[in-house]
Design a protein around this motif. Structure first.
Motif, short mmCIF file in Angstrom:
data_model
loop_
_atom_site.label_atom_id
_atom_site.label_comp_id
_atom_site.label_asym_id
_atom_site.label_seq_id
_atom_site.Cartn_x
_atom_site.Cartn_y
_atom_site.Cartn_z
N THR A 46 0.83 -1.17 -0.08
CA THR A 46 -0.04 -0.13 -0.08
C THR A 46 0.81 1.23 0.00
O THR A 46 1.87 1.33 0.58
CB THR A 46 -0.88 0.00 1.27
OG1 THR A 46 -0.09 -0.05 2.46
CG2 THR A 46 -1.87 -1.13 1.10
N ILE A 47 0.48 2.29 -0.65
CA ILE A 47 1.24 3.43 -0.92
C ILE A 47 0.42 4.73 -0.73
O ILE A 47 -0.68 4.83 -1.29
CB ILE A 47 1.82 3.42 -2.45
CG1 ILE A 47 2.54 2.25 -3.08
CG2 ILE A 47 2.61 4.64 -2.73
CD1 ILE A 47 2.79 2.13 -4.37
N ARG A 48 1.01 5.56 0.05
CA ARG A 48 0.54 6.95 0.28
C ARG A 48 1.44 7.86 -0.56
O ARG A 48 2.63 8.07 -0.11
CB ARG A 48 0.41 7.17 1.71
CG ARG A 48 0.16 8.73 2.07
CD ARG A 48 -1.46 8.98 1.77
NE ARG A 48 -1.82 10.22 2.36
CZ ARG A 48 -2.21 11.17 1.74
NH1 ARG A 48 -2.46 11.01 0.29
NH2 ARG A 48 -2.79 12.31 2.05
N GLN A 49 0.82 8.66 -1.37
CA GLN A 49 1.43 9.62 -2.28
C GLN A 49 1.51 10.93 -1.49
O GLN A 49 0.46 11.41 -0.94
CB GLN A 49 1.09 9.74 -3.48
CG GLN A 49 2.15 10.47 -4.49
CD GLN A 49 2.01 11.60 -4.78
OE1 GLN A 49 0.71 12.28 -5.02
NE2 GLN A 49 3.03 12.70 -4.80
N VAL A 50 2.69 11.70 -1.55
CA VAL A 50 2.63 13.02 -0.66
C VAL A 50 3.19 13.76 -1.65
O VAL A 50 4.54 13.77 -2.04
CB VAL A 50 3.62 12.94 0.74
CG1 VAL A 50 3.60 14.21 1.33
CG2 VAL A 50 2.97 11.80 1.66
N ASP A 51 2.57 14.99 -1.79
CA ASP A 51 3.27 16.16 -2.60
C ASP A 51 3.54 17.03 -1.83
O ASP A 51 2.76 17.91 -1.31
CB ASP A 51 1.80 16.58 -3.63
CG ASP A 51 2.47 17.82 -4.43
OD1 ASP A 51 3.61 18.14 -4.20
OD2 ASP A 51 1.70 18.31 -5.29
N ALA A 52 4.83 17.41 -1.96
CA ALA A 52 5.48 18.12 -0.71
C ALA A 52 5.97 19.53 -1.44
O ALA A 52 6.72 20.17 -0.78
CB ALA A 52 6.93 17.27 -0.13
N GLY A 53 5.31 19.55 -2.49
CA GLY A 53 5.79 21.11 -3.24
C GLY A 53 6.14 20.68 -4.76
O GLY A 53 6.74 21.67 -5.34
N SER A 54 5.69 19.87 -5.40
CA SER A 54 6.04 19.36 -6.77
C SER A 54 5.17 20.31 -7.77
O SER A 54 4.32 20.93 -7.44
CB SER A 54 5.57 17.94 -6.93
OG SER A 54 5.11 17.56 -8.23
N CYS A 55 5.83 20.22 -9.16
CA CYS A 55 5.14 21.00 -10.13
C CYS A 55 3.87 20.34 -10.53
O CYS A 55 3.19 20.61 -11.39
CB CYS A 55 6.07 21.26 -11.27
SG CYS A 55 6.76 19.95 -12.14
N ASN A 56 3.78 18.94 -10.09
CA ASN A 56 2.90 18.06 -10.44
C ASN A 56 3.10 17.05 -11.77
O ASN A 56 2.34 16.52 -12.05
CB ASN A 56 1.43 18.52 -10.67
CG ASN A 56 0.62 18.86 -9.50
OD1 ASN A 56 -0.02 20.05 -9.34
ND2 ASN A 56 1.24 18.53 -8.25
N GLY A 57 4.39 17.48 -12.22
CA GLY A 57 4.68 16.62 -13.49
C GLY A 57 4.91 15.39 -12.71
O GLY A 57 4.71 14.03 -13.35
N CYS A 58 5.56 15.11 -11.82
CA CYS A 58 5.80 13.79 -11.07
C CYS A 58 4.59 13.09 -10.39
O CYS A 58 4.17 11.69 -10.86
CB CYS A 58 6.68 13.85 -9.79
SG CYS A 58 8.22 14.00 -10.15
N GLU A 59 3.27 13.88 -10.26
CA GLU A 59 2.19 13.14 -9.87
C GLU A 59 1.36 12.69 -11.34
O GLU A 59 0.94 11.55 -10.99
CB GLU A 59 1.17 14.25 -9.46
CG GLU A 59 1.36 14.53 -7.85
CD GLU A 59 2.65 14.97 -7.36
OE1 GLU A 59 3.17 15.84 -8.17
OE2 GLU A 59 3.15 14.77 -6.20
N LEU A 60 1.76 13.44 -12.37
CA LEU A 60 1.15 12.78 -13.64
C LEU A 60 1.57 11.43 -13.74
O LEU A 60 0.88 10.56 -14.27
CB LEU A 60 1.32 13.52 -14.85
CG LEU A 60 0.77 15.09 -14.35
CD1 LEU A 60 1.07 16.02 -15.83
CD2 LEU A 60 -0.79 14.94 -14.86
N GLU A 61 2.86 11.26 -13.68
CA GLU A 61 3.49 9.79 -13.89
C GLU A 61 2.92 8.77 -12.65
O GLU A 61 2.75 7.71 -13.04
CB GLU A 61 5.15 9.96 -13.88
CG GLU A 61 5.66 10.77 -15.01
CD GLU A 61 5.20 10.50 -16.29
OE1 GLU A 61 5.44 9.14 -16.73
OE2 GLU A 61 4.70 11.48 -17.06
#
Ligand code: SF4
Length: 181
Positions: A46-61
């Motif tokens: 199980t994975i929890r994703q944390v956006d700590a300040g990304s430009c959201n490019g990494c989130e798209l992947e």
């Protein structure tokens, strides 16, 4: 206007072609990851994703791992809404000053055994945002990191390979060892 409409109906699409990804290789990678998780944890990952300040490019992947193309949930790999249900924290972005405490609290809320994976060049050392007045630095400036997956952004396949390497090589119970995928 008529010319524009005609061109949009008859012309080639302006979107990029999808990447050439071997569906069988992705499936084998995800199966291997699920097997490693079952060996290590006795169940699926199980994975929890944390956006700590990304430009959201990494989130798209990262989001692509759940789309109809990659669909890793069919292999038991699940993204969860709460750190209390997570084995892995997948952290993106340089850590902004506004997100420092949230990341620290998320890390403390995640039960052991747990692993922290810093995803993308920004998460390694701040990347293109390094030196900004708004940024603390890479993820390891706030919480111990077990694995760095470099790239701007890393591809879904690179994410799967990194997670697999983490589960196959890390000590049980999580570790503070910092490596690169
Ligand atoms: S590594 Fe690249 S894609 Fe990921 S958050 Fe940084 S700038 Fe955006």
């Amino acid at each position: 206007m008529r010319k524009l409409l005609l061109e949009s109906f008859t012309g080639a699409p302006l979107t990029e072609r999808p990447p050439d990804v071997d569906d069988g290789a992705v499936a084998e990678l995800a199966r291997a990851l699920d097997r490693a998780a079952r060996r290590r944890l006795g169940r699926s990952l199980t994975i929890r994703q944390v956006d700590a300040g990304s430009c959201n490019g990494c989130e798209l992947e990262i989001h692509a791992l759940n789309n109809a193309f990659y669909d890793v949930e069919r292999f038991g790999i699940r993204f969860v809404a709460s750190p209390r249900h997570a084995d892995v924290l997948l952290v993106t972005g340089p850590v902004t000053k506004n997100m420092r405490e949230a990341l620290d609290r998320t890390h403390r809320a995640t039960p052991d055994p747990k692993w922290v994976v810093a995803v993308g060049d920004c998460a390694v050392d701040g990347g293109v945002f390094a030196g900004s007045y708004a940024v603390v630095g890479g993820v390891s400036a706030v919480v111990p990191v077990d694995l760095h997956i470099p790239g701007c952004p890393p591809s879904p396949t690179a994410l799967l390979k990194g997670l697999l390497a983490l589960l196959e090589t890390s000590a049980s119970g999580g570790s503070n060892r910092s490596t690169k995928a």
